[in-house]
Motif scaffolding. Structure first.
Motif, PDB file in Angstrom:
ATOM      1  N   ASN A  12      19.888 -23.308 -21.104  1.00 45.06           N
ATOM      2  CA  ASN A  12      18.638 -22.595 -20.871  1.00 45.06           C
ATOM      3  C   ASN A  12      17.505 -23.278 -21.621  1.00 45.06           C
ATOM      4  N   ASP A  14      14.648 -22.335 -22.510  1.00 39.80           N
ATOM      5  CA  ASP A  14      13.965 -21.523 -23.520  1.00 39.80           C
ATOM      6  C   ASP A  14      14.638 -21.706 -24.881  1.00 39.80           C
ATOM      7  N   THR A  15      15.991 -21.577 -24.908  1.00 35.92           N
ATOM      8  CA  THR A  15      16.713 -21.733 -26.183  1.00 35.92           C
ATOM      9  C   THR A  15      16.453 -23.104 -26.760  1.00 35.92           C
ATOM     10  N   LEU A  17      13.784 -24.909 -26.641  1.00 35.39           N
ATOM     11  CA  LEU A  17      12.495 -24.918 -27.334  1.00 35.39           C
ATOM     12  C   LEU A  17      12.603 -24.194 -28.672  1.00 35.39           C
ATOM     13  N   GLU A  18      13.301 -23.029 -28.674  1.00 35.28           N
ATOM     14  CA  GLU A  18      13.429 -22.288 -29.938  1.00 35.28           C
ATOM     15  C   GLU A  18      14.127 -23.160 -30.985  1.00 35.28           C
TER      16      GLU A  18
ATOM     17  N   SER B   2       9.300 -21.946 -17.761  1.00 33.84           N
ATOM     18  CA  SER B   2      10.073 -20.728 -17.460  1.00 33.84           C
ATOM     19  C   SER B   2       9.823 -19.631 -18.506  1.00 33.84           C
ATOM     20  N   HIS B   3       9.846 -20.011 -19.779  1.00 31.30           N
ATOM     21  CA  HIS B   3       9.785 -18.929 -20.780  1.00 31.30           C
ATOM     22  C   HIS B   3       8.401 -18.310 -20.823  1.00 31.30           C
ATOM     23  N   VAL B   4       7.360 -19.021 -20.305  1.00 33.01           N
ATOM     24  CA  VAL B   4       6.025 -18.424 -20.382  1.00 33.01           C
ATOM     25  C   VAL B   4       5.627 -17.807 -19.045  1.00 33.01           C
ATOM     26  N   ASP B 451      14.308 -16.105 -14.610  1.00 30.51           N
ATOM     27  CA  ASP B 451      15.415 -15.726 -15.500  1.00 30.51           C
ATOM     28  C   ASP B 451      16.761 -16.379 -15.153  1.00 30.51           C
TER      29      ASP B 451
END
Lengths: 174, 466, 1052
Positions: A12, A14-15, A17-18, B2-4, B451
């Motif tokens: 993923n 997002d992870t 980037l974190e 995606s996350h934004v 998602d």
């Protein structure tokens, strides 16, 4: 010499980037991130400076413009002045379209060629893969083991931030 | 990213929660064996293409006399087809470049195919300036010709010479843009084939992929390059058809000698291009089951652009007529009266009804989302736009200044066959493309997925691990 | 010829396909000279040379020609290693000569090949299209190669032997000997034939396919001498013409064209010309007023004119039913005639004694004899006597004839007695045809004596009482031929060479009459000088003042004859069918000449085909269109013809051109023979047989013909102009009818020209010009740029009669290809100059205007700007140049040419035997006519008028040589373009515009001078001078009314 890489693999973005955010805070030097598609906003975490290809493009464009104007100006003005349809031998308006086209031509091709050179891409180049799915649906954070002091904590973080797998890989760099 | 992404943003990709799905779905036709249907149509279009080339050969052998032209009507099918195909090309560049600049995400799933369309269309177009010459084997003279006196130069005043520069620039730049966009997808294919153990395929796509591995550094350069390329391609696409229009606008022939031509032609080009995009997409998404990536919303947006450009074209027609009448110039007035009521009136009315009236039906949402209907309309638009060029070229030429030299024009089967041949060539290329290259831009579509869920292959692994 | 064929390689020897293919390429690797040489004299031309080798071939063309005719069959090609005197390779030689039709000409030869016929400046005659085209007849592949017995070749000895024995036989049994010929202008030839006949008995019958026999007879009756008067149109202020095409097809028209235009200058007292005719003739098209007149009404019309004239003169009139044409035309005519008493002229083209007598009477009462027409110095152009011909036919039928010698005539084809001749020729003791080309007659004769083409032979001619001319060979006879004179001398037993005879005759008969300038010259000087000049003119003999001697009663009887004819005129639905000479094919003698077949008739614009011209009104009522197929029935005959709708043609008349349907005249003529569809022979029909002897002359006319549409069938015609008016039926939303006249044709009337109305218009034109702006100053408007020479042309629409000889002259000069019917129909005719013909006004009585149109050499040339490869650019002498070798053939220039004068080589027009047939440039004999100074254009190349740049260069070089300087100022007369020299009326002026004294710059300063499509600002280097029709104030008003768009009866 060979480089030892510590690889954190995510599914993923997002992870990813974190994780990078954390590493940035902890001053963990990340070698590179491999992803199936561009992850926006990743540049600062990897200290990637904005590429200067834009400047190159401009220069190539300028070259195109001068070439065109020189070519036509010399041919009609100096080498081969002629009476064409009663026009003066330097009909500047007529030069506009070709000048524009050559500008674009030079800019576009010049820049792409430069891109291929700086990125070291050429037909048939063997790709160096951290994971055989990194062009499909897997995101890989690669860390040069030589550049970190405490490996275990890094592995810890990777797991913590959701890497489904943490491995090592040895790459024979040229 | 995606996350934004806020959840109110429109979903351009449906029924997709895993990146793997996209790769699988789009690679499927490439990995699968060619089916009979595909073979059949490829063979047909290939045959038509060969016939076209045969007739071109015949023209070279006999001379341009094999066509129906005469000194009064020196251009007809040849240049009509040229302008038509160039116009088709424009939608591709527009989608891939202009919409990218405008950050229109829906372009991501259709830009690949439409760019391919651009390339093939421009290929078809490029044929005509070459074969319409009386002595095609002298085509080299469009460049400087070295000789004992130094060199014979060309005429930089001539719009035909501008065309040479414009078309070649356009073709090469679009080609580069298109290919560059495919590099990451080639990489995906390379690795898929490798995983599947298909060494040769993997090797081939490996060569094509330039060794792309998707490191973030290169991604960021890659994005900049694409951005600049689109920045360059945008004015380019506008310039190309403007220059094509100058073939006519810079002349003295009433009906050609018109300052409105550049914008008018560009609008027309985009219009016809999107018409062709509709035609192709509706078929492609059905045949290759890409409804999840090329959704009805996509088709609807295209339809909206068609209304817009169609109305622009209509406006251009009106403006032309008004100007002709308002100018009070005998020649202009006559040229346009002759278009509407002269011997070639039929062509004019076909053009008008196909280009101005039919697209207006897209004002109805239900029709915009009705693919059968859209398909039919798109065909009308293709026909109409071909006739627009025919009307501009032939009706303006066949009755110009001196009535003594007014003449008619009847196409011969040779010309008709060559036109058909280019359609064959176009479809042939497109079929090959749809079989061997990813018709949808995988990596760009992936950026549109909402998602995310865990990939299946990981789930399996875990299951094994217990 | 059995020449040893030298071959360069086995390929050539075997004639392998590869080799032949190679030979057809644009840049092949050479050619066998011997082939070029032989094929010029062989039926079979298997190998054909290629463009690059023209010069080589031509260099040997001479040798080919020369050798072919050497006494001993010498067969060696001798290159110009030792240069012949008086011959510089590459420089043209000119010789004065005389055509077969007796027109004095200059022959332009290159390396010994005649390549062009030009007018002789020392004689006042301008050449017709046919005269110009006659040079191509010399290189006609269908020419006979030697004497024939039936269809087999034979030797001169056998032929002469046979002839002598047969003649002796005939003399012995007192059988009749007849020599049949068309008018022979040569006094020596006449003398020789007379001698022959006096020696053997028999008579000489002369006829002309298109006869003016009645005119001569009328003067025989009226004045006691059977002559055709010389008409002085230059002395006539009023010209009234009844169906007389004196500018087009009438004998002597070459001179009348010049005379006529002398008084057409509006700045001098302008002559007034009224034309009464049924079909639209070239002359009618040029008339100030033209009145459609049905042939059957002509007699009454003449009587009425006679009466009106005599009434005005207060003299007794003849009883006649009163009759008049539209606008009381006859009254106008009468008034004008009387007003210009003694300076007026009435002519009538009808071959009918009664009509001619009345015409003579009118001219007589007006005192025109001795002033505008001259019977004391008659014209000799047509001496035919139809009654003699008729008599001969009767004799042939009754079998009183034993020997018939046909001298260069074709009675089987071009007389109404064709069938009689056909049947007789085989059964006579001797039937001998003397001709240089097979024709319908020679094919039936027992023997054919092949005579040389006029360019190969000596000879002389007497055009009128006051002018003699000489003919000298400009090339050795190509084939095994002998002059007519030599044959007759031989048969008479006199064995001196004709050249000797000729000299002697001139020494005895004409040397004494030599002019003052040669007063103390010996004969040799006289001979050489006359030969150089080509013509010898004698002073006119004073008019004897003899006047018409016809008693009132006789006049009455003639009047009754005319009335009788008219009363039997056509009823409704019946037509007078008139067979006329078209301007291109004329009487059909030159039907095998592709130049003429493709030359459009100036009125009908039809090429390669026969047609029937139908009155506009009838076509309108019965919905007939061009190319519709109709059936014409009369006296049990039926003709199938495609329709040409003709404006201005009289009601109830039909016109069909003669000269078609030639079966025995060669491969080109056959191409124009129409089509056989089922049992219908469409077009291509010989109509001479339908003529008949009536009223003392053969009239090519049929009465009471009916016409009916062949349902649903059409026949394609190749027209070079399909749109006939300057306005268009297409009505725009704005409702105007797009009258372009202003921008293309400027015309006015004599009244307006003088009362200043025209000046206003000129002023308006100048105003318009002021508003023409340009992005940048043209090279030419900028005085800095003005160059030493600026070539420009001026064309006077008032002087141009539209005859079209310039078109053929241009074709000959510039190697313009012939493309054939199919291509012309696709509008792909290659002529560099064309003559646009527009109608205006009422379709029943239209005004006609001719406008020669060729490349305008614009100083702002739209074509130059758009050529991507600079194949067409501007020379610093103002020429719009075309570099054929550089042209890639995008045709952009042609599209962008507002005048549409650029021509494109869609195929290999100059060399594609398969497609176009084996004639003209498609075989090596035909190629000998090509002008080596002008490239022959390859397929895919654009071409157009070059202002004869090769002549310009030649003139400049000569100037420089003579002036011995690197710069030569060109003056008028130093150079003439091909079209200019062919235009005897001087309508075309060409020269250096930068020389303020030159005729062209003077012409440009005239207020009548305007440019076509001025408002596009192409700055053409060709300007036209407005057309002025001589019309009175109230005629002008009517005319202006008619010119109003709403009154234009639109048709196309």
């Amino acid at each position: 010499m060979n480089q030892q890489f510590l690889l954190g693999k995510f599914w993923n973005p997002d992870t990813v980037l974190e994780t990078l955010k954390k590493f940035k805070e902890e001053n963990v030097l990340v070698y590179d991130v491999y992803s199936p598609f561009p992850i926006h906003g990743i540049e600062p975490y990897l200290n990637i400076k904005r590429t200067r290809l834009t400047v190159a493009a401009f220069i190539y464009g300028a070259m195109g413009t001068t070439t065109a104007l020189l070519l036509m100006g010399l041919v009609f003005g100096v080498i081969w002045p002629m009476d064409i349809g009663g026009k003066p031998s330097l009909p500047w308006p007529s030069f506009v379209p070709i000048t524009f086209e050559l500008t674009v031509l030079f800019a576009a091709h010049g820049m792409v060629i430069t891109f291929l050179i700086v990125g070291r891409y050429w037909p048939g180049k063997k790709a160096v893969l951290m994971d055989d799915r990194q062009t499909d649906d897997i995101f890989v954070i690669a860390i040069d083991k030589a550049k970190i002091e405490n490996e275990s904590i890094v592995r810890e973080w990777l797991h913590q931030f959701g890497a489904h797998e943490v491995t090592e890989k040895e790459i024979t760099s040229s | 990213m995606s996350h934004v992404r806020s959840s109110i943003r429109q979903k351009w990709v449906t029924n997709t929660t895993k990146y793997g799905q996209i790769t699988d779905g789009i690679s499927a036709p490439i990995e699968a064996k060619p089916n009979m249907l595909w073979l059949f149509f490829t063979a047909i279009s290939g045959g038509v293409m060969l016939m076209g080339f045969g007739l071109i050969g015949w023209t070279f052998y006999k001379g341009i006399g094999a066509w129906g032209l005469n000194p009064t009507v020196g251009w007809a099918f040849d240049i009509t087809n040229f302008v038509f195909w160039v116009g088709i090309g424009h939608a591709g560049t527009l989608i891939s470049a202009v919409l990218l600049l405008f950050r229109q995400e829906w372009r991501n799933s259709i830009n690949r195919a439409s760019e391919a369309m651009t390339i093939f269309a421009v290929l078809c177009a490029a044929i005509f300036p070459l074969i319409h010459m009386g002595r095609p084997w002298m085509a080299g003279w469009f460049g400087p010709l070295p000789n004992t006196r130094g060199s014979l130069w060309v005429n930089f005043n001539s719009p035909l010479m501008w065309d040479v520069f414009a078309i070649s620039t356009y073709l090469t730049v679009s080609l580069v843009f298109w290919y560059l966009g495919m590099v990451p997808d080639f990489a995906s294919l390379r690795d898929r084939f490798a995983r599947a153990g298909r060494k040769i395929a993997s090797a081939v796509y490996g060569v094509l992929s330039f060794g792309w591995e998707g490191s973030s550094r290169n991604w960021s350069r890659f994005e900049i390059v694409s951005l600049i390329l689109s920045g360059l391609a945008t004015p380019l696409v506008l310039s190309v058809h403007s220059i094509v229009s100058m073939d006519f606008a810079t002349s003295v022939i009433p009906g050609w000698h018109t300052t409105i031509f550049p914008p008018y032609f560009v609008a027309g080009a985009i219009f016809s291009g999107f018409g062709m995009v509709q035609t192709l997409m509706i078929v492609t998404r059905k045949v290759y089951k890409l409804e999840d990536y090329i959704t009805l919303d996509h088709m609807e947006s295209i339809a909206k652009i068609v209304i817009a450009t169609g109305s622009l074209v209509g406006l251009a027609y009106m403006t032309e007529f008004f100007t002709a009448w308002y100018s009070g110039s005998l020649w202009e007035r006559y040229a346009f009266a002759n278009r509407m009521f002269g011997p070639f009136a039929f062509a004019y009315w076909i053009m008008f009804s196909c280009n101005v009236i039919t697209p207006q039906l897209f004002w109805f949402k239900s029709l915009r989302r009705n693919m059968v209907f859209t398909f039919i309309i798109s065909l009308f638009i293709n026909v109409g736009m071909w006739f627009e060029r025919f009307v501009i070229i032939v009706t303006s030429l066949h009755r110009d200044f001196l009535p003594s030299s007014w003449a008619g024009y009847y196409p011969t089967w040779v010309e008709a066959g060559i036109l058909a041949g280019t359609f064959g060539l176009f479809m042939f290329c497109f079929f090959l493309f749809s079989k061997f290259l990813p018709v949808v831009n995988m990596f760009e579509v992936k950026t549109l997925v909402h998602d995310i869920e865990k990939p299946d292959h990981l789930k399996e692994k875990e299951a094994v691990a217990g | 010829m059995n020449t040893p064929k030298y071959w360069r390689g086995l390929d050539e020897r075997e004639q392998t396909p590869e080799f032949l293919a190679e030979a057809k390429k644009e840049f092949p690797t050479g050619i066998s000279i011997e082939d070029a040489l032989n094929s010029a004299t062989e039926e079979s031309t298997s190998f054909r040379s290629n463009r690059r080798d023209f010069l080589k071939v031509f260099g040997f063309g001479l040798t080919a020609a020369t050798l072919a005719a050497c006494d001993a069959p010498l067969k060696k090609a001798i290159p110009y290693v030792n240069k012949p005197d008086s011959l510089i390779p590459g420089v043209a030689n000119y010789y004065a000569s005389t055509t077969a039709t007796g027109v004095p000409v200059l022959v332009k030869t290159r390396e010994g090949r005649p390549i062009m016929i030009e007018g002789n400046p020392d004689s006042a005659s301008c050449l017709s299209a046919g005269d110009h085209a006659s040079v191509l007849d010399l290189y006609d592949i269908d020419r006979l190669r030697g004497p024939r017995k039936g269809a087999e070749n034979t030797t001169w000895d056998t032929l002469n032997g046979a002839v002598r024995t047969r003649i002796q036989a005939a003399v012995a049994n007192g059988g009749g000997i007849r020599v049949l010929s068309n008018t022979i202008l040569s006094p020596t030839k006449n003398q020789i034939i007379t001698d022959f006949l006096t020696a053997n008995g028999g008579t000489h019958v002369t006829y002309d396919p298109i006869s003016t026999s009645a005119l001569a007879k009328a003067h025989e009756i009226g004045f006691g001498s059977r002559v055709i008067p010389t008409y002085h149109f230059d002395r006539a202020q009023t010209i009234i013409s009844f169906a007389c095409d004196f500018l087009g097809t009438w004998p002597g028209s070459d001179e009348y064209n010049i005379d006529y235009t002398v008084n057409r200058d509006p700045d001098k007292p302008m002559s007034r010309h009224l034309q009464f005719e049924s079909l639209m003739s070239l002359t009618g098209a040029n008339a100030d007023l033209r009145f459609p007149l049905n042939p059957s009404d002509e007699g009454v019309a003449l009587l009425n004119l006679y009466n009106k004239v005599l009434a005005l003169l207060g003299k007794p009139t003849l009883p006649a039913p009163s009759f008049n044409v539209a606008m009381n035309g006859l009254d106008k005519a009468a008034q004008d005639l009387v007003a210009a008493k003694g300076a007026s002229l009435v002519v009538c083209g009808t071959n009918d004694v009664a009509s001619q007598i009345i015409v003579a009477a009118i001219n007589d009462v007006l005192g025109n004899y001795g002033k505008t027409l001259d019977i004391d110095n008659p014209s000799y152009y047509r001496k035919g006597n139809d009654e003699d011909l008729d008599q001969l036919a009767k004799d042939l039928e009754s079998g009183n004839i034993d020997v018939l010698i046909v001298v260069d005539a074709d009675p089987v084809y071009d007389t109404p007695y064709g069938d009689i001749f056909k049947n007789a020729l085989g059964n006579l003791g001797l039937s001998l045809a003397m001709t240089n080309k097979a024709n319908e007659t020679s094919n039936l004769c027992q023997f054919t004596a092949v005579i040389p083409h006029y360019l190969e032979a000596w000879g002389d001619a007497q055009q009128s009482a006051t002018q003699y001319s000489l003919r000298q060979p400009t090339i050795r006879p190509l084939f095994n031929s002998r002059p007519v004179e030599e044959c007759f001398l031989n048969w008479t037993g006199d064995n001196q060479a004709y050249t000797e005879y000729l000299k002697n005759w001139w020494e005895t008969n004409l040397y004494p009459l030599r002019g003052a300038e040669l007063a103390d010259a010996d004969f040799y000087t006289f001979w050489v000088e006359t030969l150089r000049k080509g013509v010898m003119s004698l002073p006119e003999t004073e008019p004897s003042g003899v006047s018409l001697s016809v008693t009132a009663d006789d006049l009455m009887t003639y009047a009754d004859l005319l009335k009788a004819k008219s009363s039997s005129g056509p009823a409704e639905g019946e037509f007078d069918l008139v067979f006329f000479e078209s301007m291109s094919i004329r009487d059909g003698k030159q039907a095998n000449n592709p130049w003429l077949q493709e030359l459009p008739d100036p009125i009908a614009k039809v090429t390669w085909d026969q047609y029937v011209s139908v009155p506009y009104s009838y076509a309108r009522e019965n919905n007939l269109k061009n190319e519709d197929l109709v059936k014409i029935e009369f006296q049990g005959n039926s003709l199938y013809m495609p329709v040409i709708v003709q404006a201005g043609q009289a009601k109830n008349t039909l016109g069909i051109p003669v000269g078609y349907g030639r079966v025995g005249a060669g491969r080109v003529a056959v191409k124009a023979n129409g089509e056989k569809r089922g049992d219908m022979q469409i077009a291509g029909t010989n109509v001479y047989p339908f003529g008949s002897l009536s009223g003392g002359g053969i009239r090519l006319q049929v009465r009471k013909a009916t016409v009916s549409r062949v349902a649903g069938q059409t026949y394609p015609l190749a027209l070079t102009q399909t749109f006939n008016t300057l306005y268009d039926p297409v009505k725009g939303l704005s409702g105007d009818n797009y009258d372009r006249t202003e921008r293309i044709i400027e015309e006015t009337t004599y009244a307006n020209y003088n009362n200043g109305k025209y000046k206003d218009r000129v002023h308006a034109r100048e105003e318009r010009k002021k508003h023409l702006v340009t992005l940048w100053d043209s090279h030419y408007e900028d005085p800095e740029e003005s160059r030493s020479i600026h070539w420009k042309m001026a064309i006077d629409l008032n002087k141009c009669t539209g005859c079209g000889s310039c078109i053929v002259a241009c074709q000959a000069e510039n190697n313009v290809p012939v493309v054939g019917k199919e291509e012309v129909r696709k509008r792909r005719g290659m002529y560099w100059m064309r003559i646009d013909r527009y109608y205006s006004g009422n379709a029943e009585m239209p005004d006609v205007v001719f406008q020669p149109m060729m490349c305008q050499h614009c100083d702002n040339a739209p074509c130059e700007t758009v050529c991507p490869v600079l194949a067409t650019i501007h020379s610093d002498e103002g020429l719009n140049q075309m570099a054929y070798n550089r042209c890639v053939g995008t045709r952009y220039c042609a599209n962008n040419c507002p005048y549409k004068v650029r021509r494109f080589n869609w195929f290999n027009y100059y060399d594609d035997e398969e497609q176009f047939g084996d004639f003209y440039t498609h075989n090596d004999l035909g190629r000998l006519v090509l002008n080596p100074d002008v490239t022959v254009r390859f397929r895919g190349v654009m071409e157009k008028c070059s202002f004869c740049v090769q002549r310009l260069q030649d003139a400049k070089l000569r100037k420089k040589l003579n002036a011995n300087s690197s710069f030569a100022k060109i003056k008028d007369g130093d150079i003439k373009t091909a079209c200019q020299q062919s235009c005897g009326t001087g309508a075309i002026i060409f020269g250096d515009f930068n020389d303020p004294e030159s005729a062209v710059s003077k012409a440009y300063r005239e207020e009548r001078s305007y440019a076509v499509l001025e408002d596009i600002k192409t700055l053409p280097s060709v300007q036209y001078q407005a057309l002025v029709r001589n019309r009175t104030e109230e005629e002008t008003k009517a005319w202006e009314e008619m010119q109003k768009p709403e009154n234009q009866k639109i048709f196309s």
